[in-house]
Design an enzyme around this catalytic site. Structure first.
Site, PDB file in Angstrom:
ATOM      1  N   ASP A   1      -7.989  -4.844  -0.994  1.00  0.00           N
ATOM      2  CA  ASP A   1      -8.384  -5.833  -2.169  1.00  0.00           C
ATOM      3  C   ASP A   1      -8.168  -7.345  -1.789  1.00  0.00           C
ATOM      4  O   ASP A   1      -8.613  -8.391  -2.385  1.00  0.00           O
ATOM      5  CB  ASP A   1      -7.763  -5.371  -3.307  1.00  0.00           C
ATOM      6  CG  ASP A   1      -8.292  -4.112  -3.722  1.00  0.00           C
ATOM      7  OD1 ASP A   1      -9.489  -3.857  -3.598  1.00  0.00           O
ATOM      8  OD2 ASP A   1      -7.559  -3.203  -4.131  1.00  0.00           O
TER       9      ASP A   1
ATOM     10  N   HIS B   1       0.706  -1.310  -0.136  1.00  0.00           N
ATOM     11  CA  HIS B   1      -0.018  -0.146   0.006  1.00  0.00           C
ATOM     12  C   HIS B   1       0.772   1.217  -0.102  1.00  0.00           C
ATOM     13  O   HIS B   1       1.859   1.403   0.639  1.00  0.00           O
ATOM     14  CB  HIS B   1      -0.961   0.063   1.311  1.00  0.00           C
ATOM     15  CG  HIS B   1      -1.965   0.826   1.215  1.00  0.00           C
ATOM     16  ND1 HIS B   1      -2.028   2.395   1.383  1.00  0.00           N
ATOM     17  CD2 HIS B   1      -3.271   0.895   0.649  1.00  0.00           C
ATOM     18  CE1 HIS B   1      -3.270   2.722   1.128  1.00  0.00           C
ATOM     19  NE2 HIS B   1      -3.952   1.852   0.594  1.00  0.00           N
TER      20      HIS B   1
HETATM   21  N1  ACO Z   1       4.014  -7.333  -4.859  1.00  0.00           N
HETATM   22  C1  ACO Z   1       5.526  -7.416  -5.136  1.00  0.00           C
HETATM   23  N2  ACO Z   1       6.290  -6.376  -4.977  1.00  0.00           N
HETATM   24  C2  ACO Z   1       5.672  -5.026  -4.445  1.00  0.00           C
HETATM   25  C3  ACO Z   1       4.284  -4.852  -4.325  1.00  0.00           C
HETATM   26  C4  ACO Z   1       3.427  -6.121  -4.644  1.00  0.00           C
HETATM   27  N3  ACO Z   1       2.305  -5.986  -4.355  1.00  0.00           N
HETATM   28  N4  ACO Z   1       4.068  -3.603  -3.745  1.00  0.00           N
HETATM   29  C5  ACO Z   1       5.185  -3.233  -3.616  1.00  0.00           C
HETATM   30  N5  ACO Z   1       6.440  -3.918  -4.155  1.00  0.00           N
HETATM   31  C6  ACO Z   1       7.653  -3.449  -3.972  1.00  0.00           C
HETATM   32  C7  ACO Z   1       7.861  -2.859  -5.378  1.00  0.00           C
HETATM   33  O1  ACO Z   1       8.245  -3.739  -6.459  1.00  0.00           O
HETATM   34  C8  ACO Z   1       8.991  -2.017  -4.937  1.00  0.00           C
HETATM   35  O2  ACO Z   1      10.181  -2.719  -4.970  1.00  0.00           O
HETATM   36  P1  ACO Z   1      11.452  -2.066  -5.252  1.00  0.00           P
HETATM   37  O3  ACO Z   1      11.780  -0.860  -4.327  1.00  0.00           O
HETATM   38  O4  ACO Z   1      12.784  -2.848  -5.354  1.00  0.00           O
HETATM   39  O5  ACO Z   1      11.252  -1.276  -6.522  1.00  0.00           O
HETATM   40  C9  ACO Z   1       8.796  -1.648  -3.556  1.00  0.00           C
HETATM   41  O6  ACO Z   1       7.910  -2.646  -2.928  1.00  0.00           O
HETATM   42  C10 ACO Z   1       7.916  -0.431  -3.326  1.00  0.00           C
HETATM   43  O7  ACO Z   1       6.808  -0.128  -4.463  1.00  0.00           O
HETATM   44  P2  ACO Z   1       6.055   0.999  -4.995  1.00  0.00           P
HETATM   45  O8  ACO Z   1       5.174   0.801  -6.105  1.00  0.00           O
HETATM   46  O9  ACO Z   1       6.969   2.278  -4.874  1.00  0.00           O
HETATM   47  O10 ACO Z   1       5.344   1.020  -3.478  1.00  0.00           O
HETATM   48  P3  ACO Z   1       4.240   1.969  -3.104  1.00  0.00           P
HETATM   49  O11 ACO Z   1       4.238   1.855  -1.669  1.00  0.00           O
HETATM   50  O12 ACO Z   1       3.928   2.989  -3.991  1.00  0.00           O
HETATM   51  O13 ACO Z   1       3.062   0.783  -3.882  1.00  0.00           O
HETATM   52  C11 ACO Z   1       1.106  -0.050  -4.874  1.00  0.00           C
HETATM   53  C12 ACO Z   1       1.772   0.839  -3.678  1.00  0.00           C
HETATM   54  C13 ACO Z   1       1.123   0.604  -6.060  1.00  0.00           C
HETATM   55  C14 ACO Z   1      -0.333  -0.334  -4.272  1.00  0.00           C
HETATM   56  C15 ACO Z   1       1.770  -1.329  -4.703  1.00  0.00           C
HETATM   57  O14 ACO Z   1       2.236  -2.135  -3.488  1.00  0.00           O
HETATM   58  C16 ACO Z   1       1.121  -2.378  -5.565  1.00  0.00           C
HETATM   59  O15 ACO Z   1       1.481  -2.391  -6.827  1.00  0.00           O
HETATM   60  N6  ACO Z   1       0.430  -3.530  -5.080  1.00  0.00           N
HETATM   61  C17 ACO Z   1      -0.372  -4.130  -5.835  1.00  0.00           C
HETATM   62  C18 ACO Z   1      -1.593  -3.801  -6.623  1.00  0.00           C
HETATM   63  C19 ACO Z   1      -2.807  -3.486  -5.343  1.00  0.00           C
HETATM   64  O16 ACO Z   1      -2.891  -4.351  -4.704  1.00  0.00           O
HETATM   65  N7  ACO Z   1      -3.388  -2.362  -5.597  1.00  0.00           N
HETATM   66  C20 ACO Z   1      -4.572  -2.069  -4.447  1.00  0.00           C
HETATM   67  C21 ACO Z   1      -4.091  -1.010  -3.696  1.00  0.00           C
HETATM   68  S1  ACO Z   1      -5.264  -0.649  -2.406  1.00  0.00           S
HETATM   69  C22 ACO Z   1      -6.372   0.289  -3.366  1.00  0.00           C
HETATM   70  O17 ACO Z   1      -5.787   0.944  -4.317  1.00  0.00           O
HETATM   71  C23 ACO Z   1      -7.618   0.044  -3.039  1.00  0.00           C
END
Ligand code: ACO
Length: 387
Positions: free
Chosen positions: A314, A258
């Site tokens: 989710d 998140h």
């Molecule tokens: N699976 C694997 N790795 C992940 C995930 C995940 N679900 N989420 C984050 N990471 C990793 C990224 O690859 C990144 O790694 P790096 O630093 O080596 O590049 C690190 O964690 C940080 O990722 P960001 O995208 O910068 O983190 P952010 O906190 O901005 O991400 C997000 C938030 C976009 C929701 C992300 O966690 C994600 O893509 N999750 C999966 C999609 C999802 O479930 N979305 C629903 C969110 S809740 C909502 O909107 C209702």
């Protein structure tokens, strides 16, 4: 020069009185009330009223609010006829976005006042479930069902979907899901709604834009992707190798992580319990598989990146909706059934905030990294001189 504020993370853009998240402690409040308390004690109608009006309703106010929702639930028959012209495999989020925008054309109403915005909010909260259930039945070749004035919001949607009144436990589970998804501060779709409202566009326009934002898989679309993942994994033994393979390829596990929570999302905590309860009732494997996905992703993340990751809203909602027999592609529209109350509250706050600092038209800057031919600009060649 490099862009500093990619994704606007950590940037404060407006004051809000609607909801607040403490990402470190895993807390979410709506208008000062803890979401865990609301999930246990409140219901969706009361929560929607709270989001819109900044206070819990009295008995009379709640009765009046429910009455107005009941009055507004039916959608125009012409809209349902129009739905029959759509491809049966069209994405329900596209359908929802289009028909929410179309509501403006079905009603010749006042748009500019605060009172008119509250009316639009009620119209939307009432009609979004009817639009979705009508679409679902029409695409299945069934007749759309009218709402039942004796049923509350959550039960009415399930009734209009399946033609049967849900039992008390199922109604409570679905109602709790609606409470939990109703608002979440400046998430992507709410920010879009506020941005559109900041131009003084009307409520239907701002909400239809928010629906577009919600449809993406990094936002509301993640719950559909979670269900696809559950079906693909299929068995509990398959979870660990599946997660390891995906993460070794750098792929994201939907329903995990998140942008704000750096600990357990409090909504996920409640949804996890609801999923467990439903699975105990139906005998489905989906709760167990989801729980294993949670632990496997946490463990892989630690091993691979030394980072922590937690389930978001989710992860467990997907299995709940599946066990309630809701088709997978309606998971995200259901998110919208709930979130429309939050969007409406934010749109009203954006347009009619009385306290300073009042919101302004959103207009961020960008760092231009495109072609540069010198201070005079690039030489314009007429078409016949271009190669
Ligand atoms: N699976 C694997 N790795 C992940 C995930 C995940 N679900 N989420 C984050 N990471 C990793 C990224 O690859 C990144 O790694 P790096 O630093 O080596 O590049 C690190 O964690 C940080 O990722 P960001 O995208 O910068 O983190 P952010 O906190 O901005 O991400 C997000 C938030 C976009 C929701 C992300 O966690 C994600 O893509 N999750 C999966 C999609 C999802 O479930 N979305 C629903 C969110 S809740 C909502 O909107 C209702």
């Amino acid at each position: 020069m490099e862009t500093k504020n990619i994704g606007l993370r950590g940037i404060e853009v407006a004051d809000t009185r609607i909801s607040d998240i403490d990402g470190e402690k895993g807390k979410l409040i709506y208008r000062g009330y803890d979401i865990l308390d609301l999930a246990k004690k409140s219901n969706y109608e009361e929560t929607a009223y709270l989001l819109l009006h900044d206070q819990l309703p009295s008995k009379e106010q709640l009765a009046e609010f429910k009455f107005r929702l009941n009055e507004a639930r039916l959608i125009p028959k012409r809209m349902q006829i129009n739905m029959g012209n759509w491809r049966k495999d069209a994405d329900p989020m596209d359908m929802l976005q289009a028909f929410v925008a179309a509501l403006a054309g079905y009603y010749d109403e006042e748009f500019s006042t605060k009172e008119a915005s509250y009316e639009k909010a009620i119209n939307l909260i009432a009609k979004v479930p009817t639009i979705i259930s009508s679409w679902h039945r029409i695409r299945e070749g069934l007749e759309a069902l009218d709402p039942d004035p004796n049923l509350d919001h959550a039960a009415n949607f399930l009734y209009m979907m399946f033609g049967e009144k849900p039992d008390v436990e199922v109604e409570k589970i679905f109602d709790t899901c609606l409470i939990l998804h109703a608002d979440h501060s400046f998430n992507a779709s709410t920010f879009v709604a506020r941005q559109v409202a900041s131009t003084r566009a009307h409520m239907y326009s701002a909400v239809s834009a928010a629906i577009g934002a919600l449809s993406g898989e990094l936002h509301g679309g993640a719950n559909t992707e979670v269900m696809k993942m559950l079906l693909e994994i299929g068995t509990i033994d398959n979870v660990v190798p599946w997660i390891k393979e995906k993460m070794s390829k750098g792929e994201r596990i939907m329903g995990m992580g998140h942008a704000v929570y750096k600990t357990f999302d409090p909504r996920a905590e409640i949804l996890k319990e609801l999923s467990r309860k439903l699975a105990a009732r139906t005998g489905d494997p989906w709760y167990d598989i989801t729980e294993r996905i949670e632990t496997a992703t946490i463990s892989e993340m630690k091993t691979r990146k030394g980072k922590e990751i937690y389930p978001n809203v989710d992860l467990y909602s997907a299995s709940i909706y599946h066990m309630l027999k809701i088709p997978m592609d309606l998971n995200t529209p259901i998110f919208a059934i709930s979130r429309v109350a939050g969007w409406a509250a934010h749109i009203i706050e954006e347009k009619f905030a009385e306290a300073a600092p009042k919101p302004a038209l959103y207009r961020p800057n960008a760092v231009y990294v495109g072609k540069y031919c010198g201070p005079e600009g690039c030489e314009y060649k007429t078409l016949d001189l271009r190669k």
